[in-house]
Design an enzyme around this catalytic site. Structure first.
Site, mmCIF file in Angstrom:
data_model
loop_
_atom_site.group_PDB
_atom_site.id
_atom_site.type_symbol
_atom_site.label_atom_id
_atom_site.label_comp_id
_atom_site.label_asym_id
_atom_site.label_seq_id
_atom_site.Cartn_x
_atom_site.Cartn_y
_atom_site.Cartn_z
ATOM 1 N N ASN A 111 -3.749 -20.878 20.158
ATOM 2 C CA ASN A 111 -3.966 -19.435 19.996
ATOM 3 C C ASN A 111 -3.089 -18.957 18.844
ATOM 4 O OD1 ASN A 111 -4.205 -16.687 20.208
ATOM 5 N ND2 ASN A 111 -3.222 -16.522 22.224
ATOM 6 N N LYS B 30 -2.874 -16.104 17.608
ATOM 7 C CA LYS B 30 -2.492 -14.697 17.768
ATOM 8 C C LYS B 30 -2.736 -13.977 16.426
ATOM 9 C CE LYS B 30 0.374 -16.025 21.602
ATOM 10 N NZ LYS B 30 1.501 -15.795 22.468
ATOM 11 N N HIS C 62 -5.522 -12.241 28.022
ATOM 12 C CA HIS C 62 -4.199 -12.746 27.630
ATOM 13 C C HIS C 62 -3.146 -11.690 27.988
ATOM 14 C CE1 HIS C 62 -0.821 -14.087 25.210
ATOM 15 N NE2 HIS C 62 -1.411 -15.275 25.189
ATOM 16 N N GLU D 59 -0.771 -10.557 26.447
ATOM 17 C CA GLU D 59 -0.489 -9.576 25.385
ATOM 18 C C GLU D 59 -1.576 -8.495 25.342
ATOM 19 O OE1 GLU D 59 0.073 -12.549 22.365
ATOM 20 O OE2 GLU D 59 1.900 -13.177 23.409
ATOM 21 N N GLU E 147 -0.350 -18.743 32.404
ATOM 22 C CA GLU E 147 0.720 -18.514 31.439
ATOM 23 C C GLU E 147 1.755 -17.573 32.041
ATOM 24 O OE1 GLU E 147 -0.665 -19.138 27.181
ATOM 25 O OE2 GLU E 147 -1.160 -17.087 27.690
ATOM 26 N N GLY F 235 6.486 -17.481 24.191
ATOM 27 C CA GLY F 235 7.212 -17.193 22.950
ATOM 28 C C GLY F 235 8.708 -17.076 23.130
ATOM 29 N N SER G 81 5.470 -21.652 25.635
ATOM 30 C CA SER G 81 6.468 -22.481 24.947
ATOM 31 C C SER G 81 6.184 -23.978 25.041
ATOM 32 C CB SER G 81 7.881 -22.158 25.466
ATOM 33 O OG SER G 81 8.216 -20.812 25.195
HETATM 34 O O1 LIG Z 1 -1.602 -18.079 24.104
HETATM 35 C C1 LIG Z 1 -0.564 -18.723 24.046
HETATM 36 C C2 LIG Z 1 0.578 -18.356 24.832
HETATM 37 O O2 LIG Z 1 0.800 -16.997 24.826
HETATM 38 C C3 LIG Z 1 1.797 -19.182 24.619
HETATM 39 O O3 LIG Z 1 2.496 -18.815 23.453
HETATM 40 P P1 LIG Z 1 3.761 -19.688 23.017
HETATM 41 O O4 LIG Z 1 3.307 -21.115 22.975
HETATM 42 O O5 LIG Z 1 4.152 -19.164 21.664
HETATM 43 O O6 LIG Z 1 4.817 -19.478 24.062
#
Ligand SMILES: O=C[C@H](O)COP(=O)(O)O
Length: 269
Positions: free
Chosen positions: A17, A19, A109, A111, A181, A187, A227
């Site tokens: 992803n 983002k 998601h 977010e 998640e 993150g 993460s």
């Molecule tokens: O969509 C992915 C997740 O929000 C994980 O993000 P991350 O790997 O940066 O922690």
């Protein structure tokens, strides 16, 4: 350590992803380098399916590259509208994504839930819409830190699963992907332990089995996200109910994401 059921048929899925990162020119560079790296390291597409979820503005470029060069790389979007068309400024419909041959779309998601006030009802509508357009939804669920500290991660997450999948048929549920998640691990560098991931992913599969039967539950791929890096992916993937990962930050680093895709060659620490 728990291990996969012998003969399990769920192909692992590694979805990156992006983002709100990388414009369409940068997307070309990442996709080319990623596919070269996977080829170079003899990635076996039977051992993991690799997918990228770029921003909307990159999708046409990624489609052209993947189809033009016949790349073994899946792609999809990070969100979809719950509406078919009309006066919904800024929204992107499932028909638009299907026209771009997207295979996947993330819905719900954390977010989106946090910054755009998406609730379970809207996630449910988006999930149904994606399925109706022939696109596999990756339905995201997971608890925040306060819920985890209260030890309520399983009931909280199951309630999100129930809400997101309400009214779907068993056949529709069998066709989707769920991503667990924990919000506190996104993150932050705070990865859940493999046992934390397994606890909730296993509870999700049990719930699917209760509601739709064991055959359906056995088909659904359940991903872990939060993460994920090359140094923790193998032990997470060794858990019996974890069928892949939704990767954020590390999916922007070619070598890291290629190593995650090839988790099967990494030691489970
Ligand atoms: O969509 C992915 C997740 O929000 C994980 O993000 P991350 O790997 O940066 O922690």
């Amino acid at each position: 350590m728990a291990s996969k059921t012998p003969g399990q048929s769920r192909k692992p899925l590694m979805a990156g992803n992006w983002k709100m990162n990388l414009n369409h020119v940068e997307a070309v560079g990442l996709v080319q380098k990623l596919t070269w790296t996977l080829d170079d390291k003899r990635h076996d597409p039977e051992k993991s399916e690799v997918v990228v979820l770029p921003p909307f503005t990159d999708l046409r470029t990624v489609q052209t590259l993947v189809e033009g060069d016949r790349l073994t790389l899946g792609y999809g979007a990070q969100d979809v509208s719950a509406h078919d068309n009309g006066a919904y400024t800024g929204e992107i419909s499932v028909e638009m994504l299907a026209k771009l041959n997207c295979s996947y779309v993330a819905v719900g998601h954390s977010e989106r839930r946090q910054y755009h006030a998406e609730d379970d009802a809207l996630v449910n509508a988006k999930t149904a819409k994606a399925l109706s357009g022939g696109i596999t939804p990756i339905v995201c669920v997971g608890e925040g830190l306060d819920v985890r500290q209260a030890g309520q991660q399983v009931p909280y997450t199951l309630s999100q699963v129930d809400g997101a999948l309400a009214g779907l048929t068993a056949e529709q549920v069998a066709a989707l992907v769920i991503a667990y998640e924990p919000v506190w691990a996104i993150g932050t560098g705070e990865v859940a332990t493999p046992e934390d991931a397994q606890e909730v992913c296993s509870a999700i599969r049990s719930r699917l089995s209760e509601v739709h039967g064991a055959d359906v539950a056995d088909k659904v791929r359940i991903l872990y996200g939060g993460s994920v890096k090359s140094n923790n992916v193998a032990s997470i993937m060794a858990q019996p109910d974890v069928d892949g990962c939704l990767v954020g930050g590390a999916s922007l680093q070619v070598e890291e994401f290629a190593a995650i895709a090839r988790f099967y060659d990494l030691p489970a620490l």
